[in-house]
Design a protein around this motif. Structure first.
Motif, PDB file in Angstrom:
ATOM      1  N   TYR A   1     -10.996 -29.163 -27.911  1.00 21.49           N
ATOM      2  CA  TYR A   1      -9.599 -29.335 -27.533  1.00 21.49           C
ATOM      3  C   TYR A   1      -8.890 -27.989 -27.505  1.00 21.49           C
ATOM      4  N   ALA A   2      -7.931 -27.877 -26.589  1.00 32.56           N
ATOM      5  CA  ALA A   2      -7.127 -26.661 -26.513  1.00 32.56           C
ATOM      6  C   ALA A   2      -5.701 -27.047 -26.150  1.00 32.56           C
ATOM      7  N   ALA A   3      -4.797 -26.908 -27.119  1.00 32.35           N
ATOM      8  CA  ALA A   3      -3.380 -27.173 -26.871  1.00 32.35           C
ATOM      9  C   ALA A   3      -2.792 -26.022 -26.056  1.00 32.35           C
ATOM     10  N   PRO A   4      -1.615 -26.224 -25.448  1.00 36.62           N
ATOM     11  CA  PRO A   4      -0.980 -25.128 -24.713  1.00 36.62           C
ATOM     12  C   PRO A   4      -0.882 -23.869 -25.577  1.00 36.62           C
ATOM     13  N   GLY A   5      -1.348 -22.763 -25.023  1.00 32.56           N
ATOM     14  CA  GLY A   5      -1.346 -21.502 -25.753  1.00 32.56           C
ATOM     15  C   GLY A   5      -2.664 -21.174 -26.414  1.00 32.56           C
TER      16      GLY A   5
END
Length: 292
Positions: A115-119
């Motif tokens: 997973y990669a959140a914004p930023g």
């Protein structure tokens, strides 16, 4: 009929377009034939009086994933006004596909997911085919399949998704889907209702923002013992202490040849009643029991 349970069958507003839920009129009519005062209601209808219903049954709220915060807030309000199925706590947990990490931590076979959140930086596989999609999504929206080593197109997708506030998921593409399809095991009232299998949704080279056929080549399926075991493990691992009226466990064949969970649909899974008309009476009985 006096004393009839009032049931809101909750759906989306097609806003002038053709409604995509073919099961909706069938279910509403079957509930009425069984003695309920059933009506289809848009979840975002500001005039809806949820307290006037004995049960709000979430069915085809298929626009929720683009309005996840608004939808979960509605579920909280609705759940305080009447009985909501599935409950608001389930909706909140299941609306973010980071739940796959929780299932994996509980020992449930799942598709490996990063997973990669914004930023956040995004790591893309260099040596195998992979999928990029949002952690809040449905119907393969904003999902795409990339060959090993492809970065430019995938990074453009990631940048757009991050700009729109989506957390990105990166998963290996399970080639078993091309051979065996994706199986959907439906549960209702705590028991297996029926199962289906569909073909691959993500064709190579299809842009992430293109319209996709969500359930290609859908047909009936008899689940194997291994599939049933994985589905039961997934349902048992749901950490929310709330009864599930319905659930759909989507499975694929992993690299080891065994089934693994792709998604656990607890909010608005399509029941495919047009494919399984014999399941309608069981669904009606379970809904009436939930309405109390």
């Amino acid at each position: 009929m006096a004393g009839s349970p009032r049931i809101a069958v909750v759906t989306y507003d097609p806003r002038g377009e053709e409604h995509k839920d073919r099961d909706l009129p069938v279910l509403v009519e079957a509930l009425r034939q069984a003695g309920a005062d059933a009506v289809a209601v848009h979840w975002d209808d500001p005039a809806a009086d949820w307290a006037g219903f004995d049960l709000a049954l979430i069915r085809s709220t298929w626009d929720y994933s683009w309005r996840a915060e608004e939808f979960t807030a509605w579920a909280e309000r609705c759940g305080k006004a009447t009985r909501l199925a599935n409950p608001a706590a389930v909706v909140r947990w299941n609306a973010d596909k980071r739940y796959l990490g929780q299932l994996a931590a509980a020992g449930v076979p799942t598709v490996p997911t990063r997973y990669a959140a914004p930023g956040d930086p995004v790591e893309l596989p260099a040596h195998r085919e992979y999928v990029v999609k949002p952690a809040s999504g449905a119907g393969a929206r904003y999902a795409a399949r990339y060959p090993a080593g492809e970065r430019d197109a995938a990074l453009r997708q990631v940048q757009r998704m991050h700009a729109e506030g989506f957390t990105v998921m990166v998963q290996p593409y399970l080639s078993g889907i091309d051979t065996y399809g994706e199986r959907a095991l439906q549960y209702f009232g705590g028991r297996l209702l029926h199962a289906s299998v569909k073909g691959a949704v993500l064709a190579p080279g299809t842009p992430y923002d293109a319209d996709k056929v969500a359930h290609p080549d859908l047909r009936r399926w008899e689940p194997t013992a291994a599939e049933l075991a994985v589905a039961e493990r997934a349902l048992a691992a749901v950490p929310v202490d709330a009864g599930l009226l319905y659930a759909r466990v989507d499975l694929a064949t992993g690299p080891d040849g065994e089934p693994c969970v792709m998604e656990l649909e607890l909010i608005e899974p399509n029941l495919f009643l047009d494919l399984h008309p014999d399941s309608v009476p069981r669904v009606v009985r379970a809904v009436l029991a939930a309405a109390g």
